[in-house]
Scaffold this motif. Structure first.
Motif, PDB file in Angstrom:
ATOM      1  N   GLN A 163     -14.856  -2.840  -9.039  1.00 14.20           N
ATOM      2  CA  GLN A 163     -14.503  -1.756  -9.764  1.00 14.20           C
ATOM      3  C   GLN A 163     -13.613  -0.598  -8.908  1.00 14.20           C
ATOM      4  OE1 GLN A 163     -18.310   0.269 -11.201  1.00 14.20           O
ATOM      5  NE2 GLN A 163     -18.595  -1.263 -12.769  1.00 14.20           N
ATOM      6  N   GLN A 164     -13.863  -0.646  -7.715  1.00 10.76           N
ATOM      7  CA  GLN A 164     -12.967   0.219  -6.814  1.00 10.76           C
ATOM      8  C   GLN A 164     -11.886  -0.375  -6.690  1.00 10.76           C
ATOM      9  OE1 GLN A 164     -14.010   3.587  -5.964  1.00 10.76           O
ATOM     10  NE2 GLN A 164     -11.848   3.435  -5.590  1.00 10.76           N
ATOM     11  N   VAL A 165     -11.738  -1.654  -6.143  1.00  8.52           N
ATOM     12  CA  VAL A 165     -10.629  -2.424  -6.104  1.00  8.52           C
ATOM     13  C   VAL A 165      -9.369  -2.229  -7.196  1.00  8.52           C
ATOM     14  CG1 VAL A 165      -9.533  -4.583  -5.381  1.00  8.52           C
ATOM     15  CG2 VAL A 165     -11.345  -3.807  -4.127  1.00  8.52           C
ATOM     16  N   ASP A 166     -10.248  -2.584  -8.435  1.00 10.04           N
ATOM     17  CA  ASP A 166      -9.522  -2.579  -9.448  1.00 10.04           C
ATOM     18  C   ASP A 166      -8.849  -1.103  -9.855  1.00 10.04           C
ATOM     19  OD1 ASP A 166      -9.822  -5.191 -10.301  1.00 10.04           O
ATOM     20  OD2 ASP A 166     -11.538  -4.631 -11.600  1.00 10.04           O
ATOM     21  N   LYS A 167      -9.175  -0.018  -9.195  1.00 10.42           N
ATOM     22  CA  LYS A 167      -8.574   1.183  -9.218  1.00 10.42           C
ATOM     23  C   LYS A 167      -7.210   1.377  -8.218  1.00 10.42           C
ATOM     24  CE  LYS A 167     -12.630   3.364 -10.616  1.00 10.42           C
ATOM     25  NZ  LYS A 167     -14.073   4.257 -10.055  1.00 10.42           N
ATOM     26  N   ARG A 221     -11.315   7.113  -0.526  1.00 11.10           N
ATOM     27  CA  ARG A 221     -12.293   8.417  -1.149  1.00 11.10           C
ATOM     28  C   ARG A 221     -13.394   8.008  -2.143  1.00 11.10           C
ATOM     29  NH1 ARG A 221      -6.995  10.035  -1.652  1.00 11.10           N
ATOM     30  NH2 ARG A 221      -7.111   9.875  -3.736  1.00 11.10           N
ATOM     31  N   GLY A 222     -12.992   6.903  -2.934  1.00  8.39           N
ATOM     32  CA  GLY A 222     -13.839   6.274  -3.626  1.00  8.39           C
ATOM     33  C   GLY A 222     -15.067   5.310  -3.209  1.00  8.39           C
ATOM     34  N   LEU A 223     -14.860   4.793  -2.072  1.00 11.77           N
ATOM     35  CA  LEU A 223     -16.005   4.037  -1.478  1.00 11.77           C
ATOM     36  C   LEU A 223     -15.797   3.683  -0.156  1.00 11.77           C
ATOM     37  CD1 LEU A 223     -18.342   2.326  -2.805  1.00 11.77           C
ATOM     38  CD2 LEU A 223     -16.936   0.283  -2.818  1.00 11.77           C
ATOM     39  N   PRO A 224     -16.070   4.938   0.389  1.00  9.87           N
ATOM     40  CA  PRO A 224     -16.074   5.016   1.940  1.00  9.87           C
ATOM     41  C   PRO A 224     -16.764   4.271   2.729  1.00  9.87           C
ATOM     42  CG  PRO A 224     -17.173   7.105   0.972  1.00  9.87           C
ATOM     43  CD  PRO A 224     -16.715   6.360  -0.047  1.00  9.87           C
ATOM     44  N   ASP A 225     -17.868   3.808   2.254  1.00 13.61           N
ATOM     45  CA  ASP A 225     -18.779   2.790   3.022  1.00 13.61           C
ATOM     46  C   ASP A 225     -18.114   1.431   3.164  1.00 13.61           C
ATOM     47  OD1 ASP A 225     -20.785   4.744   3.008  1.00 13.61           O
ATOM     48  OD2 ASP A 225     -21.972   4.134   1.423  1.00 13.61           O
ATOM     49  N   VAL A 226     -17.151   1.225   2.273  1.00 15.57           N
ATOM     50  CA  VAL A 226     -16.800  -0.383   2.255  1.00 15.57           C
ATOM     51  C   VAL A 226     -15.149  -0.019   3.000  1.00 15.57           C
ATOM     52  CG1 VAL A 226     -15.678  -1.958   0.922  1.00 15.57           C
ATOM     53  CG2 VAL A 226     -17.937  -1.113   0.379  1.00 15.57           C
ATOM     54  N   CYS A 238       0.753  -1.395  -0.034  1.00 14.64           N
ATOM     55  CA  CYS A 238       0.026  -0.126  -0.208  1.00 14.64           C
ATOM     56  C   CYS A 238       0.748   1.368   0.070  1.00 14.64           C
ATOM     57  CB  CYS A 238      -0.802  -0.021   1.253  1.00 14.64           C
ATOM     58  SG  CYS A 238      -1.969   1.328   1.226  1.00 14.64           S
ATOM     59  N   ILE A 239       0.376   2.148  -0.903  1.00 17.22           N
ATOM     60  CA  ILE A 239       1.168   3.445  -1.017  1.00 17.22           C
ATOM     61  C   ILE A 239       0.445   4.836  -0.226  1.00 17.22           C
ATOM     62  CG2 ILE A 239       2.934   2.756  -2.990  1.00 17.22           C
ATOM     63  CD1 ILE A 239       1.151   4.350  -4.909  1.00 17.22           C
ATOM     64  N   HIS A 240      -0.666   4.450   0.216  1.00 18.21           N
ATOM     65  CA  HIS A 240      -1.585   5.086   0.854  1.00 18.21           C
ATOM     66  C   HIS A 240      -2.198   6.405   0.298  1.00 18.21           C
ATOM     67  CE1 HIS A 240      -0.560   2.702   4.378  1.00 18.21           C
ATOM     68  NE2 HIS A 240       0.942   2.859   3.812  1.00 18.21           N
ATOM     69  N   LEU A 241      -2.492   6.245  -0.965  1.00 25.46           N
ATOM     70  CA  LEU A 241      -3.142   7.341  -1.621  1.00 25.46           C
ATOM     71  C   LEU A 241      -4.470   7.354  -1.554  1.00 25.46           C
ATOM     72  CD1 LEU A 241      -1.613   7.101  -5.188  1.00 25.46           C
ATOM     73  CD2 LEU A 241      -0.880   8.673  -3.639  1.00 25.46           C
ATOM     74  N   ALA A 242      -4.931   6.532  -0.752  1.00 30.59           N
ATOM     75  CA  ALA A 242      -6.348   6.381  -0.338  1.00 30.59           C
ATOM     76  C   ALA A 242      -7.496   6.423  -1.288  1.00 30.59           C
ATOM     77  CB  ALA A 242      -6.671   7.491   0.954  1.00 30.59           C
ATOM     78  N   ILE A 243      -7.280   6.047  -2.613  1.00 30.09           N
ATOM     79  CA  ILE A 243      -8.161   6.102  -3.545  1.00 30.09           C
ATOM     80  C   ILE A 243      -9.367   5.241  -3.116  1.00 30.09           C
ATOM     81  CG2 ILE A 243      -8.502   5.287  -6.029  1.00 30.09           C
ATOM     82  CD1 ILE A 243      -5.616   6.312  -6.598  1.00 30.09           C
ATOM     83  N   CYS A 244      -8.961   4.030  -2.659  1.00 25.58           N
ATOM     84  CA  CYS A 244     -10.229   3.131  -2.118  1.00 25.58           C
ATOM     85  C   CYS A 244     -11.099   3.925  -1.101  1.00 25.58           C
ATOM     86  CB  CYS A 244      -9.486   1.992  -1.522  1.00 25.58           C
ATOM     87  SG  CYS A 244      -8.402   2.485  -0.158  1.00 25.58           S
TER      88      CYS A 244
END
Length: 141
Positions: free
Chosen positions: A56-60, A30-35, A22-28
């Motif tokens: 779809q989010q994990v693939d990002k 920000r993209g899907l905060p419920d998960v 993990c490089i901690h960009l937090a795309i996950c």
């Protein structure tokens, strides 16, 4: 860094998290905060969304720290069938998209698919992979 792998399932799919990648960009986050909520424990709650939205989010994920597999399949992560692409991110890692084999100086091979983030700042404690150190040391490039 330890080679830790954590898994979270909604019954249909399993999300695999490898924190050392993990490089901690937090795309996950920000993209899907419920998960994905890094302020909670467990920080991944796949029951809070649909399988399609989660995949779809994990693939990002730019580092490959997050991946997924279907529980009814062999349990192997899917491979990307696209061409290989190298992206230089602003003030961050080199991102390589596609299936690659990384060979270290001793000849050991590591296979990666989807996205792999390589260190550009020289400060990663997980070389050749990015660990997010570029954000702490103010890397510009």
């Amino acid at each position: 860094m330890k080679n830790i792998t954590k898994k979270y399932s909604n019954g249909e799919i399993t999300i695999v998290w490898k924190p050392d990648l993990c490089i901690h960009l937090a795309i996950c986050v920000r993209g899907l905060p419920d998960v994905f909520d890094n302020k909670k424990s467990p920080w991944v709650t796949p029951e809070n969304s649909t399988t399609e939205t989660i995949t779809q989010q994990v693939d990002k994920c730019p580092s490959g720290a997050l991946s997924w597999y279907r529980n009814d399949a062999s349990g192997e992560e899917k491979e990307v069938t696209a061409e290989n692409i190298l992206e230089v991110t602003k003030n961050g890692p080199l991102l390589v998209y596609g299936n690659i084999i990384i060979k270290d100086s001793e000849g050991n091979e590591t296979r990666k698919n989807k996205v792999t983030a390589f260190c550009r700042c020289g400060q990663s404690s997980n070389k050749p992979f990015c660990d997010g150190s570029h954000t702490k040391n103010g890397f510009q490039g």
